[in-house]
Design a protein around this motif. Structure first.
Motif, mmCIF file in Angstrom:
data_model
loop_
_atom_site.group_PDB
_atom_site.id
_atom_site.type_symbol
_atom_site.label_atom_id
_atom_site.label_comp_id
_atom_site.label_asym_id
_atom_site.label_seq_id
_atom_site.Cartn_x
_atom_site.Cartn_y
_atom_site.Cartn_z
ATOM 1 N N ARG A 164 0.825 -1.197 0.000
ATOM 2 C CA ARG A 164 0.000 0.000 0.000
ATOM 3 C C ARG A 164 0.860 1.248 0.000
ATOM 4 O O ARG A 164 0.638 2.179 -0.780
ATOM 5 N N ARG A 165 1.850 1.264 0.872
ATOM 6 C CA ARG A 165 2.742 2.416 0.928
ATOM 7 C C ARG A 165 3.557 2.548 -0.351
ATOM 8 O O ARG A 165 3.820 3.657 -0.829
ATOM 9 N N LEU A 166 3.926 1.413 -0.948
ATOM 10 C CA LEU A 166 4.695 1.456 -2.185
ATOM 11 C C LEU A 166 3.863 2.056 -3.316
ATOM 12 O O LEU A 166 4.359 2.854 -4.120
ATOM 13 N N ARG A 167 2.570 1.692 -3.362
ATOM 14 C CA ARG A 167 1.691 2.280 -4.376
ATOM 15 C C ARG A 167 1.562 3.791 -4.165
ATOM 16 O O ARG A 167 1.560 4.566 -5.126
ATOM 17 N N GLU A 168 1.460 4.193 -2.902
ATOM 18 C CA GLU A 168 1.381 5.624 -2.606
ATOM 19 C C GLU A 168 2.657 6.336 -3.053
ATOM 20 O O GLU A 168 2.617 7.474 -3.547
ATOM 21 N N LEU A 169 3.783 5.672 -2.886
ATOM 22 C CA LEU A 169 5.057 6.252 -3.272
ATOM 23 C C LEU A 169 5.124 6.443 -4.787
ATOM 24 O O LEU A 169 5.562 7.495 -5.279
ATOM 25 N N PHE A 170 4.651 5.451 -5.535
ATOM 26 C CA PHE A 170 4.644 5.577 -6.992
ATOM 27 C C PHE A 170 3.640 6.638 -7.446
ATOM 28 O O PHE A 170 3.866 7.329 -8.449
ATOM 29 N N ASP A 171 2.530 6.775 -6.726
ATOM 30 C CA ASP A 171 1.598 7.861 -7.019
ATOM 31 C C ASP A 171 2.263 9.214 -6.809
ATOM 32 O O ASP A 171 2.047 10.160 -7.581
ATOM 33 N N LEU A 172 3.073 9.313 -5.765
ATOM 34 C CA LEU A 172 3.807 10.550 -5.486
ATOM 35 C C LEU A 172 4.761 10.873 -6.627
ATOM 36 O O LEU A 172 4.883 12.033 -7.052
ATOM 37 N N PHE A 173 5.440 9.856 -7.136
ATOM 38 C CA PHE A 173 6.346 10.071 -8.264
ATOM 39 C C PHE A 173 5.583 10.552 -9.497
ATOM 40 O O PHE A 173 6.077 11.368 -10.268
ATOM 41 N N GLN A 215 2.577 12.193 -9.543
ATOM 42 C CA GLN A 215 2.033 13.533 -9.346
ATOM 43 C C GLN A 215 3.138 14.593 -9.324
ATOM 44 O O GLN A 215 3.017 15.662 -9.914
ATOM 45 N N ARG A 216 4.183 14.317 -8.545
ATOM 46 C CA ARG A 216 5.429 15.097 -8.528
ATOM 47 C C ARG A 216 5.342 16.469 -7.868
ATOM 48 O O ARG A 216 6.362 17.012 -7.458
ATOM 49 N N THR A 217 4.165 17.057 -7.752
ATOM 50 C CA THR A 217 4.066 18.421 -7.242
ATOM 51 C C THR A 217 4.686 18.563 -5.859
ATOM 52 O O THR A 217 5.471 19.487 -5.598
ATOM 53 N N ALA A 218 4.350 17.644 -4.938
ATOM 54 C CA ALA A 218 4.885 17.717 -3.579
ATOM 55 C C ALA A 218 6.396 17.522 -3.578
ATOM 56 O O ALA A 218 7.119 18.175 -2.809
ATOM 57 N N LEU A 219 6.881 16.647 -4.448
ATOM 58 C CA LEU A 219 8.326 16.422 -4.525
ATOM 59 C C LEU A 219 9.051 17.672 -5.000
ATOM 60 O O LEU A 219 10.117 18.012 -4.479
ATOM 61 N N VAL A 220 8.480 18.337 -5.982
ATOM 62 C CA VAL A 220 9.106 19.561 -6.498
ATOM 63 C C VAL A 220 9.191 20.611 -5.396
ATOM 64 O O VAL A 220 10.219 21.283 -5.238
ATOM 65 N N ARG A 221 8.109 20.755 -4.606
ATOM 66 C CA ARG A 221 8.146 21.730 -3.504
ATOM 67 C C ARG A 221 9.255 21.376 -2.519
ATOM 68 O O ARG A 221 9.958 22.263 -2.014
ATOM 69 N N THR A 249 3.628 10.249 2.652
ATOM 70 C CA THR A 249 4.037 9.078 1.880
ATOM 71 C C THR A 249 5.512 8.748 2.091
ATOM 72 O O THR A 249 5.930 7.605 1.905
ATOM 73 N N LEU A 250 6.303 9.738 2.492
ATOM 74 C CA LEU A 250 7.743 9.533 2.672
ATOM 75 C C LEU A 250 8.120 9.268 4.130
ATOM 76 O O LEU A 250 9.295 9.366 4.488
#
Length: 365
Positions: A270-279, A281-287, A310-311
């Motif tokens: 579940r967490r891994l899927r959330e992590l791939f969703d984060l990749f 979407q990317r917006t939060a990572l860019v911030r 997610t992280l």
């Protein structure tokens, strides 16, 4: 707030503990030994292993007492299924800030980064893609690079054309030759002479300026303009600003699939899927990576320090890079909290430095 790794190439020398360290030397040695053993093996570390590996002449009972103190302080935790201990995010943070011994980057890895970045001089995009892939390949985690924002255009010419009684076509020609049209709804009709006067005034005062410069000058110039033209001018400048807005930063991520092979992460699908969703979407990572552009050197976010749920079970190591002395983007690695910080931090640091050199050389060439 996450602590900043000291700027400059990480030294192989041990970092001194801070004067505010809540641990004595014995506890520091045992915590360092525990973290290093857990990172290397992935299994909870027991008192017998610590007693042997620490090099301290301590009985198992004494080691257990110290471990109990470390657990009370929140530096380590005891999984339900094992008598051994594992580091907590607070334990990792203290380890990185006060106990970590950096490993110099292997000459072969350094040479590979230098060769691949220097070999992609033809296009900045190629250099950035190489950097992301190198970060992934060398760490076996996910490598990420936030590319520079495309520079703002400038307005080269402005023209107004009457369409109907209260509709005006604004024609914008940008410095790259692009022609953009905007329809303005006005509160009154404007004569041809007024439209020509407004266009001439804008061309005289705002053509050739970047967006930020336009915004700075708007207020001072508008007070000098005829009041009956101010509404039209304001609408035109707003539309011009929208036309000049730089595009969003491009984010290049490589090696996401590497995380499927990380036991600490792959055991929680579940967490891994959330992590791939984060990749994706990317917006939060860019911030998050944008924050690293505001400080010198390498920054490290452990677990919840990133502010991204997610992280919570990950660490993010980031560093800014420059072109001709100006910070334009950032590079990073995303992996489990159980990562070899002594190796990952120098990889991120040196990649950022060599990327800066390659892009600067390309820009000057």
């Amino acid at each position: 707030m996450p602590a900043k790794i000291a700027s400059g190439t990480p030294s192989p020398q041990k970092k001194p503990a801070t004067s505010a360290a809540p641990l004595d030397d014995r506890a520091c040695v045992l915590l360092k030994t525990l973290v290093e053993n857990y990172i290397a093996g992935g299994a909870p570390v027991g008192s017998r292993i610590l007693s042997r590996a620490s090099g301290l002449d301590l009985s198992a009972a004494t080691v257990r007492n110290v471990m109990a103190d470390l657990e009370d302080l929140g530096f380590i935790a005891s999984p339900h299924t094992s008598a051994g201990r594992i580091p907590t995010p607070r334990g990792y943070r203290f380890f990185v800030d006060s106990l970590l011994t950096m490993q110099p980057l292997e000459q072969m890895d350094h040479a590979r980064i230098l060769a691949e970045l220097a070999g992609a001089k033809a296009q900045p995009g190629q250099i950035i893609n190489h950097a992301s892939r190198l970060l992934s390949d060398l760490t076996r985690f996910a490598g990420i690079v936030v590319a520079p924002r495309h520079p703002s255009n400038r307005i080269r010419q402005i023209e107004f054309i009457a369409l109907s009684e209260k509709r005006v076509l604004l024609v914008l020609v940008t410095s790259d030759g692009n022609v953009q049209n905007r329809i303005l709804s006005t509160d009154r009709a404007y004569s041809s002479a007024e439209l020509i006067e407004a266009a001439n005034t804008l061309n005289q005062n705002f053509v050739g300026l970047e967006l930020d410069q336009m915004r700075t000058r708007v207020h001072d110039e508008l007070v000098r303009i005829r009041s009956d033209l101010q509404a039209l001018m304001t609408a035109a400048l707003t539309a011009s600003g929208e036309a000049l807005m730089p595009k969003e930063s491009e984010t290049i991520i490589s090696g996401e699939k590497n995380l499927l092979d990380v036991d600490d992460l792959s055991s929680n699908m579940r967490r891994l899927r959330e992590l791939f969703d984060l990749f994706e979407q990317r917006t939060a990572l860019v911030r998050l990576l944008d924050l690293s552009q505001r400080a010198e050197g390498v920054r490290l976010y452990i677990g919840q320090e990133s502010g991204i749920a997610t992280l919570d079970e990950c660490s993010v190591v980031t560093a800014p890079y420059q072109v001709e002395g100006q910070v334009v983007g950032s590079v990073g690695v995303i992996g489990p909290t159980r990562m070899a910080y002594d190796r990952v931090i120098p990889i991120v640091d040196i990649t950022a430095r060599l990327l800066s050199s390659a892009l600067t050389e390309q820009a000057q060439g």
